[in-house]
Design an enzyme around this catalytic site. Structure first.
Site, short mmCIF file in Angstrom:
data_model
loop_
_atom_site.label_atom_id
_atom_site.label_comp_id
_atom_site.label_asym_id
_atom_site.label_seq_id
_atom_site.Cartn_x
_atom_site.Cartn_y
_atom_site.Cartn_z
N VAL A 1 76.52 58.45 37.88
CA VAL A 1 75.51 58.93 38.45
C VAL A 1 74.80 57.79 39.44
CG1 VAL A 1 75.04 60.80 37.11
CG2 VAL A 1 73.97 58.48 36.57
N GLU A 2 75.58 56.56 39.23
CA GLU A 2 75.00 55.38 39.82
C GLU A 2 75.78 54.90 40.77
OE1 GLU A 2 72.37 52.96 37.23
OE2 GLU A 2 72.87 53.92 35.70
N MET A 3 76.64 53.79 40.54
CA MET A 3 77.72 53.35 41.48
C MET A 3 78.96 53.87 41.75
SD MET A 3 75.78 49.72 41.24
CE MET A 3 76.69 48.60 42.66
#
Lengths: 376, 376
Positions: free
Chosen positions: A165-167
């Site tokens: 959900v981030e990078m």
């Protein structure tokens, strides 16, 4: 004298009206003064009346000023070359699979080291589970993340790079990407001169940690106060500091960062509303699997707190005054009078300091062998 | 002399291998020299043999060096206060409805003024229709966007803020947001001191335009060459320049920006492959509704082109060498020999310059009245 009184009254009016502009608040005026040696009497721009020696002594027993330079992290001696490399990596979206999400996307150095949204927006515009903590002064925390699951900043740096959900990237792709660019190869060689294969995911994390040791803000009025400038806080801020210590806030929020040092249940006395403490996020329990750690979190560091709304791990509280009141009820069982909460809130503004000077780094050019963005 | 020859050979080897690191290429060496007065002979670090007076004269007739300062845009005198404000706005994600997408998200000043993806990623991770053009030296273009639909940078700045696939905001919400923060109110007052209501969407755009006039890169080897340093280009780059002019590239790519000045059909001789020129994007036709403008685009400015992959409005070509070959075929009907395309490609590297120094701005703190992010 009249001028400074007027400026002070104006600044307090601005602060009372909400969050005053950082460049106009007494915080910054005093902060500027505090960068001068504390012993240079007369250079200080007084924000308020001289505090009592007792208040200063009580504060010095609980808190420490931010040093001008952070100590080197364990196992990672900081060098100028490592900082240069770490800064490039911190700002480089190519550490993410999409090519556009960098550390700075969620820990924005121009916005108090955060992103100003309840929970961060990452790959695919997905929202993360918790509010992004500030990168500023994070080097002084005992561990990283709200639940302390990373023991230091180099461990922390590896998390978001890989989180879906981030990078949304992998260590392998990161290494291939970095090794493809001559500009990065040279920078890694300079930063890790003893190593035969310096471009690695581990060294990426070490370099980012090295850069993050420079993201400290020693220029707050409270630092000047702790260094002996008895007039660095306004009268209301001094009263707020006294309340902060006497009511028990400082039991958890102490040390350099006024927090960040130990773990406590959120809801010692009363469970906060579900919107503030969502039932599904049981905090440090996920790390230790111990029932004793249900809804336990690292005490939030309060440095620059006025610049880092919204609040709590849920990011669902936007007003600092509300956060103060919620904490009084949940942690201390103390219903703070509006006047008391307001004074504590004004004291918290004295923790705001100017950010360090950060030149935007020129990032290495891609090479023909650099992996393309995930669906580019 | 031996050292500089070796450095030169190494640099050429790096360039030939792909995109050399900007800090190590002859580009930067010469660029550093070119910031010294051109008349200071001996200060220049020669990249190659002295060019013939004829080559220099031919180049001077077609191209101009980037000036040290851009002229003021029409109707928008540039002041230091306007630049300060514009820089804050440029980096502020709160101009977008999500709170996290700024001008710099897609026109990244550390990445050649672009985002390094085929088409930009905006609100909701939607992809825009065209590749983001560089912000660097955009002030020298005759008009903005690939189809020239914005007459200048202040008109351009208003587009992405409102586009649903980019920042997805409205002028009304932007104004409410900016007016809520004392730090912005003060900065607008300073930037527009004659106005009774300075915080406006129009003035936002003017301030951003003012900042963007500072985003220029006058330090390329080609600038040094045009200013009279006959040794600023390598022998291969000189040969590439000669080919660039003699083959006809410079018919469209001339002036300060080697492009950006006029409109031409993409596919004068041969229609490029659909992947490069998607059939559904008819270019300037959408602006003028004239059949004569089908697949017409503004000639791409070529400054820093080696640092701004991927190429074309589709963003579907990643190698500069490939872009050169495609252009030779589509526009000139000339099948460039690999050696010719390579020399033109090396010449294009001489258009790469160091970026200006940009201190990351400290953005104003939100106030309690600041609108929340769209779904925050």
């Amino acid at each position: 004298m009249q001028t400074s009184t007027l400026a002070c009254a104006l600044a307090i009016a601005l602060l009372t009206a909400g969050c005053g502009p950082r460049t106009e608040s007494p915080a910054t005026d005093s902060a500027a003064a505090s960068t001068a040696p504390a012993t240079t009497s007369g250079a200080s721009i007084a924000a308020g009346p001289a505090a009592s020696p007792e208040l200063l002594a009580q504060a010095k027993a609980l808190f420490q000023p931010i040093p001008d330079k952070a100590p080197d992290p364990a196992g990672n001696p900081v060098t100028a070359e490592k900082i240069v490399l770490g800064k490039m990596l911190y700002f480089d979206g190519r550490l993410s699979s999409s090519g556009v999400i960098s550390c700075n996307s969620c820990h924005n150095v121009g916005m108090g080291g955060i992103d100003g949204v309840p929970t961060s927006i990452g790959h695919g515009f997905q929202k993360g589970p918790r509010n992004a903590p500030t990168v500023y002064n994070a080097v002084f925390n005992v561990a990283q993340f709200w639940d302390g699951r990373a023991e230091d900043l180099k461990a922390q740096a590896k998390g978001p790079v890989q989180a879906g959900v981030e990078m949304n990237n992998t260590p392998e792709t990161v290494e291939t990407t970095l090794k493809s660019m001559p500009g990065y190869v040279l920078a890694f060689q300079a930063a890790f001169p003893q190593e035969t294969s310096p471009v690695s995911f581990d060294n990426m994390a070490k370099a980012i940690e090295a850069f993050e040791t420079t993201l400290i803000t020693p220029g707050a009025p409270f630092d000047a106060f702790l260094k002996g400038d008895a007039r660095a806080l306004t009268a209301d801020q001094q009263a707020g500091l006294k309340l902060f210590m006497d009511k028990g806030c400082a039991s958890c929020h102490n040390g350099i960062n006024l927090g960040g040092q130990a773990y406590f249940p959120f809801g010692v006395v009363h469970a906060p509303a579900d919107a503030v403490r969502p039932a599904g996020d049981r905090g440090r329990f996920a790390v230790t699997k111990s029932q004793a750690d249900e809804y336990v979190f690292r005490a939030a560091p309060l440095r620059n707190i006025a610049a880092t709304a919204p609040y709590f791990h849920s990011g669902n509280v936007w007003k600092l005054q509300d956060a103060v009141t919620i904490m009084g009820d949940a942690q201390l069982g103390a219903t703070l009078a509006p006047d008391e909460a307001e004074k504590i809130h004004l004291f918290l503004h004295a923790l705001t300091a100017p950010i360090p000077k950060i030149d935007y780094p020129e990032l290495p050019e891609r090479a023909d062998t650099t992996p393309l963005p995930a669906d580019g």
